[in-house]
Design an enzyme around this catalytic site. Structure first.
Site, PDB file in Angstrom:
ATOM      1  N   HIS A  90      -7.341  -4.849   9.884  1.00 54.76           N
ATOM      2  CA  HIS A  90      -7.027  -4.666   8.456  1.00 54.76           C
ATOM      3  C   HIS A  90      -5.749  -5.390   8.049  1.00 54.76           C
ATOM      4  CE1 HIS A  90      -4.629  -0.572   8.987  1.00 54.76           C
ATOM      5  NE2 HIS A  90      -3.837  -1.595   9.109  1.00 54.76           N
ATOM      6  N   GLU A 138      -9.726  -2.022   4.964  1.00 60.54           N
ATOM      7  CA  GLU A 138     -10.397  -1.726   6.224  1.00 60.54           C
ATOM      8  C   GLU A 138     -11.635  -2.612   6.394  1.00 60.54           C
ATOM      9  OE1 GLU A 138      -8.464  -0.123   7.906  1.00 60.54           O
ATOM     10  OE2 GLU A 138      -8.104   1.949   7.348  1.00 60.54           O
ATOM     11  N   ASP A 172       0.806  -1.225   0.000  1.00 61.91           N
ATOM     12  CA  ASP A 172       0.000   0.000   0.000  1.00 61.91           C
ATOM     13  C   ASP A 172       0.839   1.275   0.000  1.00 61.91           C
ATOM     14  OD1 ASP A 172       0.908  -0.516   2.566  1.00 61.91           O
ATOM     15  OD2 ASP A 172      -1.069  -0.940   3.386  1.00 61.91           O
ATOM     16  N   ASN A 232      -7.681  -2.716  13.831  1.00 60.82           N
ATOM     17  CA  ASN A 232      -9.081  -2.982  13.455  1.00 60.82           C
ATOM     18  C   ASN A 232      -9.209  -4.234  12.595  1.00 60.82           C
ATOM     19  OD1 ASN A 232      -7.932  -2.143  11.096  1.00 60.82           O
ATOM     20  ND2 ASN A 232      -9.343  -0.453  10.701  1.00 60.82           N
TER      21      ASN A 232
HETATM   22  C1  F6R Z   1       1.470  -1.580   6.043  1.00 62.14           C
HETATM   23  C2  F6R Z   1       0.201  -2.258   6.135  1.00 62.14           C
HETATM   24  C3  F6R Z   1      -0.596  -2.292   7.388  1.00 62.14           C
HETATM   25  C4  F6R Z   1       0.235  -2.615   8.625  1.00 62.14           C
HETATM   26  C5  F6R Z   1      -0.617  -2.609   9.892  1.00 62.14           C
HETATM   27  C6  F6R Z   1       0.218  -2.839  11.141  1.00 62.14           C
HETATM   28  O1  F6R Z   1       2.025  -1.675   4.747  1.00 62.14           O
HETATM   29  O2  F6R Z   1      -0.212  -2.791   5.155  1.00 62.14           O
HETATM   30  O3  F6R Z   1      -1.645  -3.234   7.243  1.00 62.14           O
HETATM   31  O4  F6R Z   1       0.834  -3.880   8.463  1.00 62.14           O
HETATM   32  O5  F6R Z   1      -1.285  -1.391  10.006  1.00 62.14           O
HETATM   33  O6  F6R Z   1       1.122  -1.794  11.297  1.00 62.14           O
HETATM   34  P1  F6R Z   1       2.221  -1.788  12.447  1.00 62.14           P
HETATM   35  O7  F6R Z   1       3.189  -2.873  12.101  1.00 62.14           O
HETATM   36  O8  F6R Z   1       2.850  -0.427  12.367  1.00 62.14           O
HETATM   37  O9  F6R Z   1       1.505  -2.057  13.730  1.00 62.14           O
END
Ligand code: F6R
Length: 237
Positions: free
Chosen positions: A138, A143, A67, A136
């Site tokens: 994701h 989302e 992303d 959440n």
């Molecule tokens: C990032 C992504 C997100 C993160 C998730 C956890 O490229 O796709 O889904 O993996 O938000 O983020 P952290 O590791 O910062 O808790």
């Protein structure tokens, strides 16, 4: 789902790098999906070390990032382009043309998403996808409520994601409200998934993901239906 319990983020980074290194060494032209965020930082540090010690090479590897925020410049320190350059690409021997990160500054964002999907197909699909988990539920920026068969698309970020990611920005108001993300269908097409979840604050959501109902309200719950997921976590589940 294979669950590997680790003791902390150091062990998570170390073990994850061992798994990625094995895949890189087994394949002639590996295609790997990458994640950003706090969780994979130590994985990337270990991969850089292994590459510099000639234990692995990325010369024939193609990567696709999950992303990117809409509207951030590539050299903005909060963009995922910048993150990848800092944590991985600058330290390894990947050919820049093979390191794909969605362009959140593209004039035509829909087209950008379509081209990205096409490039993944042309590369022969993802041999491995690295995933983190949002508070959440994701994966990528898919989302709650995202269709399980979605492909790469534009998203409006959830207020919980904006709140969680505001730690990387000067203020919550600076977090972009839109992003581009690989779809859940795209992620599920990967041959293998390396799912990294670290920290007690994710315990409740991780339990729902692994043992709860498979529902679009908890996007990562779809991983229960993927045939080859390895979960590395320091959480007792
Ligand atoms: C990032 C992504 C997100 C993160 C998730 C956890 O490229 O796709 O889904 O993996 O938000 O983020 P952290 O590791 O910062 O808790």
């Amino acid at each position: 789902m294979e669950i590997i319990k680790v003791k902390d983020s150091d062990e998570l980074g170390y073990k994850a790098a061992e798994i990625v290194a094995k895949t890189l060494n087994e394949l002639e032209n590996p295609v790997i999906g990458l994640a950003t965020g706090s969780t994979p930082e130590k994985l990337y540090a270990n991969l850089v070390q292994k590459c510099q010690a000639n234990e692995i090479t990325f010369k024939n590897t193609t990567t696709f990032n999950l992303d990117e925020y809409v509207s951030l410049a590539h050299d903005d320190p909060t963009s995922y382009h910048y993150y990848m350059e800092k944590h991985l690409f600058s330290g390894i021997d990947i050919q820049k043309k093979n390191a794909h990160v969605l362009n959140g500054e593209a004039d035509d964002l829909e087209k950008e998403c379509e081209t990205f999907e096409q490039l993944i197909q042309e590369a022969g699909n993802l041999n491995m996808q690295i995933l983190g988990l949002g508070l959440n539920g994701h994966i990528g920026f898919n989302e709650p409520g995202t269709a399980f068969d979605s492909r790469t698309h534009i998203v409006e970020l959830d207020p919980l994601t904006i709140e969680a990611n505001s730690r990387f920005f000067a203020s919550k108001e600076d977090v972009p409200t839109r992003a581009l993300t690989m779809g859940i269908g795209t992620i599920m097409d990967a041959e293998k998934i390396l799912f990294l979840v670290q920290g007690d604050k994710k315990a409740d959501i991780l339990k729902k993901v692994v043992y709860g109902k498979v529902t679009e309200e908890v996007p990562a719950s779809i991983l229960q239906r993927h045939p080859n997921v390895t979960l590395l976590t320091d959480i007792d589940i």
